[in-house]
Enzyme design. Structure first.
Site, short mmCIF file in Angstrom:
data_model
loop_
_atom_site.label_atom_id
_atom_site.label_comp_id
_atom_site.label_asym_id
_atom_site.label_seq_id
_atom_site.Cartn_x
_atom_site.Cartn_y
_atom_site.Cartn_z
N SER A 42 0.77 -0.70 -0.05
CA SER A 42 -0.40 0.33 0.07
C SER A 42 1.36 1.40 0.04
CB SER A 42 -1.04 -0.45 1.22
OG SER A 42 -1.33 1.32 2.04
N TYR A 62 -1.96 -1.19 10.48
CA TYR A 62 -1.73 -1.37 8.45
C TYR A 62 -0.66 -0.59 8.27
CZ TYR A 62 -3.91 -0.78 4.27
OH TYR A 62 -4.43 -1.51 2.30
#
Ligand code: NAD
Length: 256
Positions: free
Chosen positions: A138, A151
């Protein structure tokens, strides 16, 4: 281009994983799908492309399930040639309120699962003399956002893991890379759109606009199809020397 190869895409019943699975199947790869929710719909979509399709319901937070899935791939497909580590979850909260069980789940699913699939699938790739490992990280593998500590930690970890394994395999015919998407409108992000709409008392469309405006200079969502095309490139012969990269497709998010 990928006829005769087998791809395992984790978390491919939805969103980015399904987009990548379809793109690989369009190139002729056989597909093993994984993930929760509706399975028959995604299986039928992939099968319609004329490739062999299988499914394993491994929970990616469980190493024993992952081992069973790789054993299934070996028995039913003769091994994994393309491994796409895509399954992932999100939870948004300040660190002092972050539930420890959510932290553990995010680290297990978004990071440790890639270690387990890689350690089990890599020997077969090396033995057969060809392989591609794509880790769906990401922008949060490269930069941070507030309230996403687990995350961001997991995705930075996944980028580091990618580099280490790429170095270990640098002289082999197996390449290892990460893909770093910005905002992609999938169920994972729709939850964040819904939260913003609720918090700021605006419509769904306005919430999407504000979410993009905050981070993504192109003001356009990246799509699963675009990420599928990048995955196909990374699986091509032309990408043989692309190794250990964290390749962004983020509308300029990390350019600022
Ligand atoms: P999604 O929610 O649409 O899909 C997630 C997939 O993972 C689903 O198939 C789900 O069933 C599966 N999954 C979740 N937990 C699992 C578990 N324990 N075991 C097996 N499968 C499990 O989400 P998405 O947006 O398509 O996300 C896919 C990946 O892309 C994730 O790793 C995510 O972090 C990453 N990503 C997404 C975005 C975005 O904007 N959507 C941006 C950057 C990176």
């Amino acid at each position: 281009m990928l006829k005769g190869k087998t791809a395992l895409v984790t978390g491919s019943t939805s969103g980015i994983g399904l987009g990548i699975a379809l793109a690989l199947a369009r190139q002729g790869a056989n597909l093993i799908l994984n993930g929760f929710g509706d399975v028959e719909g995604p299986k039928a979509e992939v099968a319609a492309l004329g490739v062999k399709v299988g499914y394993h319901g491994a929970d990616m937070s469980k190493p024993s399930d992952i081992a069973a899935m790789v054993a299934y791939a070996d028995a039913e497909f003769g091994g994994i040639d393309i491994l796409v580590n895509n399954a992932g979850i999100q939870h948004v909260a300040p660190v002092q309120d972050f539930p420890p069980e959510k932290w553990d789940a995010i680290i297990a699913i978004n990071l440790s699962s890639a270690f387990h699939t890689t350690r089990l699938a890599l020997p077969g790739m090396l033995q057969r003399g060809w392989g591609r490992i794509l880790n769906i990280a990401s922008v949060h593998g490269l930069v941070a956002s507030a309230q996403k500590s687990a995350y961001v930690a997991a995705k930075h970890g996944l980028v580091g893991f990618t580099k280490a394994v790429a170095l270990e395999t640098a002289t082999s015919p197996v390449t290892v890379n990460a893909i770093c998407p910005g905002w992609v409108l999938t169920p994972l992000v729709q939850k964040q759109v819904d939260a913003l709409a609720e918090r700021e008392q605006v419509s769904n469309d306005e919430a999407k606009r504000r979410l993009l405006a905050e981070k993504q200079p192109s003001l356009q969502f990246t799509t699963p199809d675009e990420l599928g095309a990048l995955a196909v490139f990374l699986c091509s012969d032309a990408a043989f020397n692309v190794r250990g990269q964290a390749w962004s497709m983020d509308g300029g998010w990390t350019a600022v």
